[in-house]
Design an enzyme around this catalytic site. Structure first.
Site, PDB file in Angstrom:
ATOM      1  N   PHE A 144      35.466  59.073  72.902  1.00  0.00           N
ATOM      2  CA  PHE A 144      36.475  59.163  71.837  1.00  0.00           C
ATOM      3  C   PHE A 144      36.342  58.027  70.821  1.00  0.00           C
ATOM      4  CE2 PHE A 144      37.877  62.330  74.609  1.00  0.00           C
ATOM      5  CZ  PHE A 144      38.673  63.196  73.889  1.00  0.00           C
ATOM      6  N   ASN A 168      47.161  62.643  75.948  1.00  0.00           N
ATOM      7  CA  ASN A 168      46.700  63.197  74.670  1.00  0.00           C
ATOM      8  C   ASN A 168      47.009  62.256  73.509  1.00  0.00           C
ATOM      9  OD1 ASN A 168      45.547  65.389  75.793  1.00  0.00           O
ATOM     10  ND2 ASN A 168      46.961  66.902  74.974  1.00  0.00           N
ATOM     11  N   CYS A 225      46.199  71.312  70.735  1.00  0.00           N
ATOM     12  CA  CYS A 225      46.905  70.379  71.618  1.00  0.00           C
ATOM     13  C   CYS A 225      47.280  69.049  70.967  1.00  0.00           C
ATOM     14  CB  CYS A 225      46.073  70.131  72.868  1.00  0.00           C
ATOM     15  SG  CYS A 225      46.000  71.600  73.905  1.00  0.00           S
ATOM     16  N   GLU A 249      38.814  72.630  75.387  1.00  0.00           N
ATOM     17  CA  GLU A 249      38.140  73.825  74.889  1.00  0.00           C
ATOM     18  C   GLU A 249      36.684  73.473  74.612  1.00  0.00           C
ATOM     19  OE1 GLU A 249      40.391  75.515  71.625  1.00  0.00           O
ATOM     20  OE2 GLU A 249      42.221  75.307  72.792  1.00  0.00           O
ATOM     21  N   LYS A 275      45.608  91.896  74.303  1.00  0.00           N
ATOM     22  CA  LYS A 275      44.766  90.921  75.013  1.00  0.00           C
ATOM     23  C   LYS A 275      44.411  91.451  76.405  1.00  0.00           C
ATOM     24  CE  LYS A 275      45.284  86.381  74.334  1.00  0.00           C
ATOM     25  NZ  LYS A 275      45.776  85.009  74.389  1.00  0.00           N
ATOM     26  N   ARG A 288      43.087  76.165  65.165  1.00  0.00           N
ATOM     27  CA  ARG A 288      44.414  75.559  65.037  1.00  0.00           C
ATOM     28  C   ARG A 288      44.285  74.091  64.599  1.00  0.00           C
ATOM     29  NH1 ARG A 288      46.991  77.397  70.755  1.00  0.00           N
ATOM     30  NH2 ARG A 288      44.858  77.064  71.427  1.00  0.00           N
ATOM     31  N   THR A 292      51.830  72.273  78.641  1.00  0.00           N
ATOM     32  CA  THR A 292      52.239  70.909  78.286  1.00  0.00           C
ATOM     33  C   THR A 292      53.686  70.981  77.803  1.00  0.00           C
ATOM     34  OG1 THR A 292      49.970  70.452  77.652  1.00  0.00           O
ATOM     35  CG2 THR A 292      51.656  68.924  76.829  1.00  0.00           C
TER      36      THR A 292
HETATM   37  N1  LIG Z   1      44.008  74.903  74.923  1.00  0.00           N
HETATM   38  C1  LIG Z   1      43.772  73.784  75.574  1.00  0.00           C
HETATM   39  O1  LIG Z   1      42.709  73.197  75.489  1.00  0.00           O
HETATM   40  C2  LIG Z   1      44.838  73.202  76.485  1.00  0.00           C
HETATM   41  C3  LIG Z   1      44.476  72.182  77.382  1.00  0.00           C
HETATM   42  C4  LIG Z   1      45.443  71.656  78.218  1.00  0.00           C
HETATM   43  C5  LIG Z   1      46.757  72.115  78.139  1.00  0.00           C
HETATM   44  N2  LIG Z   1      47.083  73.083  77.237  1.00  0.00           N
HETATM   45  C6  LIG Z   1      48.473  73.553  77.221  1.00  0.00           C
HETATM   46  O2  LIG Z   1      48.519  74.775  77.928  1.00  0.00           O
HETATM   47  C7  LIG Z   1      49.469  75.652  77.330  1.00  0.00           C
HETATM   48  C8  LIG Z   1      48.786  76.946  76.934  1.00  0.00           C
HETATM   49  O3  LIG Z   1      47.848  76.655  75.925  1.00  0.00           O
HETATM   50  P1  LIG Z   1      46.749  77.717  75.464  1.00  0.00           P
HETATM   51  O4  LIG Z   1      45.865  77.012  74.507  1.00  0.00           O
HETATM   52  O5  LIG Z   1      46.183  78.377  76.652  1.00  0.00           O
HETATM   53  O6  LIG Z   1      47.695  78.754  74.670  1.00  0.00           O
HETATM   54  P2  LIG Z   1      47.300  80.211  74.151  1.00  0.00           P
HETATM   55  O7  LIG Z   1      48.147  80.441  72.956  1.00  0.00           O
HETATM   56  O8  LIG Z   1      45.830  80.363  74.064  1.00  0.00           O
HETATM   57  O9  LIG Z   1      47.813  81.173  75.325  1.00  0.00           O
HETATM   58  C9  LIG Z   1      49.153  81.357  75.672  1.00  0.00           C
HETATM   59  C10 LIG Z   1      49.294  82.775  76.188  1.00  0.00           C
HETATM   60  O10 LIG Z   1      50.606  82.951  76.720  1.00  0.00           O
HETATM   61  C11 LIG Z   1      51.021  84.281  76.438  1.00  0.00           C
HETATM   62  N3  LIG Z   1      52.471  84.371  76.598  1.00  0.00           N
HETATM   63  C12 LIG Z   1      53.453  83.914  75.770  1.00  0.00           C
HETATM   64  N4  LIG Z   1      54.652  84.167  76.311  1.00  0.00           N
HETATM   65  C13 LIG Z   1      54.444  84.769  77.502  1.00  0.00           C
HETATM   66  C14 LIG Z   1      55.289  85.240  78.526  1.00  0.00           C
HETATM   67  N5  LIG Z   1      56.622  85.126  78.442  1.00  0.00           N
HETATM   68  N6  LIG Z   1      54.734  85.821  79.594  1.00  0.00           N
HETATM   69  C15 LIG Z   1      53.394  85.943  79.708  1.00  0.00           C
HETATM   70  N7  LIG Z   1      52.524  85.507  78.770  1.00  0.00           N
HETATM   71  C16 LIG Z   1      53.048  84.925  77.669  1.00  0.00           C
HETATM   72  C17 LIG Z   1      50.516  84.523  75.041  1.00  0.00           C
HETATM   73  O11 LIG Z   1      50.446  85.905  74.736  1.00  0.00           O
HETATM   74  C18 LIG Z   1      49.130  83.856  75.106  1.00  0.00           C
HETATM   75  O12 LIG Z   1      48.139  84.773  75.489  1.00  0.00           O
HETATM   76  C19 LIG Z   1      50.082  74.874  76.174  1.00  0.00           C
HETATM   77  O13 LIG Z   1      51.232  74.223  76.611  1.00  0.00           O
HETATM   78  C20 LIG Z   1      49.013  73.868  75.838  1.00  0.00           C
HETATM   79  O14 LIG Z   1      49.547  72.711  75.243  1.00  0.00           O
HETATM   80  C21 LIG Z   1      46.166  73.644  76.432  1.00  0.00           C
END
Ligand SMILES: NC(=O)c1ccc[n+]([C@@H]2O[C@H](COP(=O)([O-])OP(=O)(O)OC[C@H]3O[C@@H](n4cnc5c(N)ncnc54)[C@H](O)[C@@H]3O)[C@@H](O)[C@H]2O)c1
Length: 428
Positions: free
Chosen positions: A247, A206, A258, A153, A35, A325, A121
């Site tokens: 919604f 959520n 999420c 997203e 990545k 997902r 989260t």
């Molecule tokens: N996707 C959304 O729309 C959204 C919105 C609000 C909150 N969230 C929350 O935010 C968090 C992240 O979600 P996301 O969708 O961005 O996840 P994602 O899977 O897209 O990204 C997570 C990233 O963290 C990296 N990672 C894992 N372990 C690591 C470590 N020890 N050190 C450094 N990098 C590491 C992974 O390689 C990955 O690239 C989750 O808790 C999710 O619930 C997501």
């Protein structure tokens, strides 16, 4: 301000690029070498509107960089955001391994006071958990803040830049002040509260939205049975400011990275404290029903699925993203395949990947090719391009004339004028 973001996924990458655009100096760290290698070449690992340009602009200005090294990214950072994944564990609780590993690596690389702001989260009590992990590996002074992220997203850049509120969960005046400065250029309410309330606010938010969607889907199914129109009902409901219009779109239910996992975690949290969480549990049950009902209606209309050729438009869990997902579209496609149908799908960004989704399906390069020879067409994701399909061309491509519009995207009159039998959610 110097900022490090740990985890460069949807939240980390968008937050990092946006904070850089606000003028901060940001390093995004990720353990995924592929990545980071892609990002260093200017290739986005995800599809998100406006993101590529935003990243390029800030990398070019020297405000945004990427690394796999905590030793490069953490020292000197005033704020370190944790934005790693928090997936569901098999029992519905939150798998905390990524947060724990991130906290440890941050602690090991602190060289002075920093604020560790948790954007992931996470279950209530995580701030205290992160404090303990960091304390066990460093003598440096630090504060931990809960700073849940609400971006969506598909519209994440805009959501980050123009949020409805920013939550700062902390009891430390110094940390609250720094977080206020970090977000000073963003004009919105900054809600300061204790960390536990901040952590719970994200799950409650959520879960409430999931309940709202499940509720309108429950109404939609009733509409189909009694001959009412869910859009009209939703308008009648949503015009009341106590309810609100958002919604209230009927469809195949909620999905994504999420809502499903956060709803599970919210229910699990209740169970751990002896609360049966009946409202949220019902929303989850309704969500399963919303997906399977699409396939049931299709099956009834086609007289079974076995041997039937079906085109499916959409794979992503919603329009504007390549995220699959917990996508309702994936479940619809899977159920059609398992029912013996010959399925061809089209999505401008997302694909069914056998190693991830556990089944294989043919993909085509346009909606018309996916519809070619099909007896029925399912609209499973609300991409803008599906709203403007050339219905005559679609009809000519298909062998049959059935459209199951699971997103209520198409114009009913136009579809019927083009000779389709048009079915949608929440209308007989
Ligand atoms: N996707 C959304 O729309 C959204 C919105 C609000 C909150 N969230 C929350 O935010 C968090 C992240 O979600 P996301 O969708 O961005 O996840 P994602 O899977 O897209 O990204 C997570 C990233 O963290 C990296 N990672 C894992 N372990 C690591 C470590 N020890 N050190 C450094 N990098 C590491 C992974 O390689 C990955 O690239 C989750 O808790 C999710 O619930 C997501």
């Amino acid at each position: 301000m110097k900022v490090a973001i740990v985890g460069t996924g949807y939240v980390g990458l968008v937050s990092g690029a946006c904070l850089a655009d606000l003028g901060h100096s940001v390093v995004c760290i990720d353990t995924d070498e592929r990545k980071i290698a892609k990002l260093l070449q200017g290739i986005m690992p995800i599809y998100e509107k406006d993101l590529e340009e935003l990243v390029a602009r800030n990398v070019g200005a020297g405000r945004l960089s990427f690394t796999t090294s905590f030793a490069v990214g953490i020292p000197g950072a005033e704020v370190v955001s944790i934005a790693v994944g928090t997936p569901s564990a098999p029992d519905g609780s939150v798998d905390m391994q990524f947060v724990d590993a991130a906290a440890k690596a941050i602690g090991e690389n602190l060289t002075g006071y920093a604020i560790i702001a948790d954007k992931s989260t996470v279950p209530v009590g995580t701030s205290e958990r992160v404090v303990e992990i960091i304390k066990s590996v460093t003598q440096q002074d630090f504060d931990v803040v809960s700073n849940p992220e609400f971006l969506r997203e598909g519209t994440s850049v805009q959501d980050f830049m123009k949020p409805t509120r920013i939550i700062i969960g902390s009891g430390s005046a110094r940390a609250i002040e720094t977080m206020r400065s970090l977000y000073a250029p963003i004009d919105c309410a900054k809600l300061v509260m204790d960390a536990r309330s901040a952590e719970l606010a994200k799950y409650a938010c959520n879960s409430f939205l999931a309940v709202k969607i499940s509720f309108i889907n429950e109404v939609a199914h009733l509409c189909e049975m009694i001959g009412a129109d869910v859009d009209a009902v939703a308008e009648g409901m949503g015009s009341d400011p106590r309810i609100g219009k958002d919604f209230l779109r009927a469809g195949p239910g909620w999905g994504g990275g999420c809502f499903p996992k956060d709803v599970k975690a919210f229910i699990k949290l209740g169970a751990e404290h002896g609360h049966p969480m009946p409202v949220t549990n019902s929303a989850q049950a309704m969500n399963r029903l919303a997906r399977s009902r699409i396939v049931e209606r299709l099956k009834a209309e086609l007289g079974g699925l076995s041997g039937k050729k079906i085109g499916v438009l959409g794979v992503a869990y919603k329009g504007g993203t390549d995220d699959t997902r917990e996508s309702p579209a994936i479940d619809i496609i899977r159920e059609c395949v398992e029912g013996g149908a010959e399925v061809t799908v089209y999505d401008q960004e997302a694909r069914v990947v056998p190693e991830i989704h556990g089944f294989e399906v043919a993909h085509d390069d346009s909606p018309y090719e996916a519809a070619n020879g099909a007896e029925a067409l399912v609209v499973a994701t609300e991409w803008e391009e599906f709203k403007v399909l050339d219905l005559e061309k679609l009809k000519q491509a298909m062998a049959g004339n059935l459209i199951m519009d699971a997103r209520n995207l198409l114009d009913k009159e136009a579809a019927e004028k083009s000779g389709f039998r048009y079915m949608r959610v929440g209308k007989r």
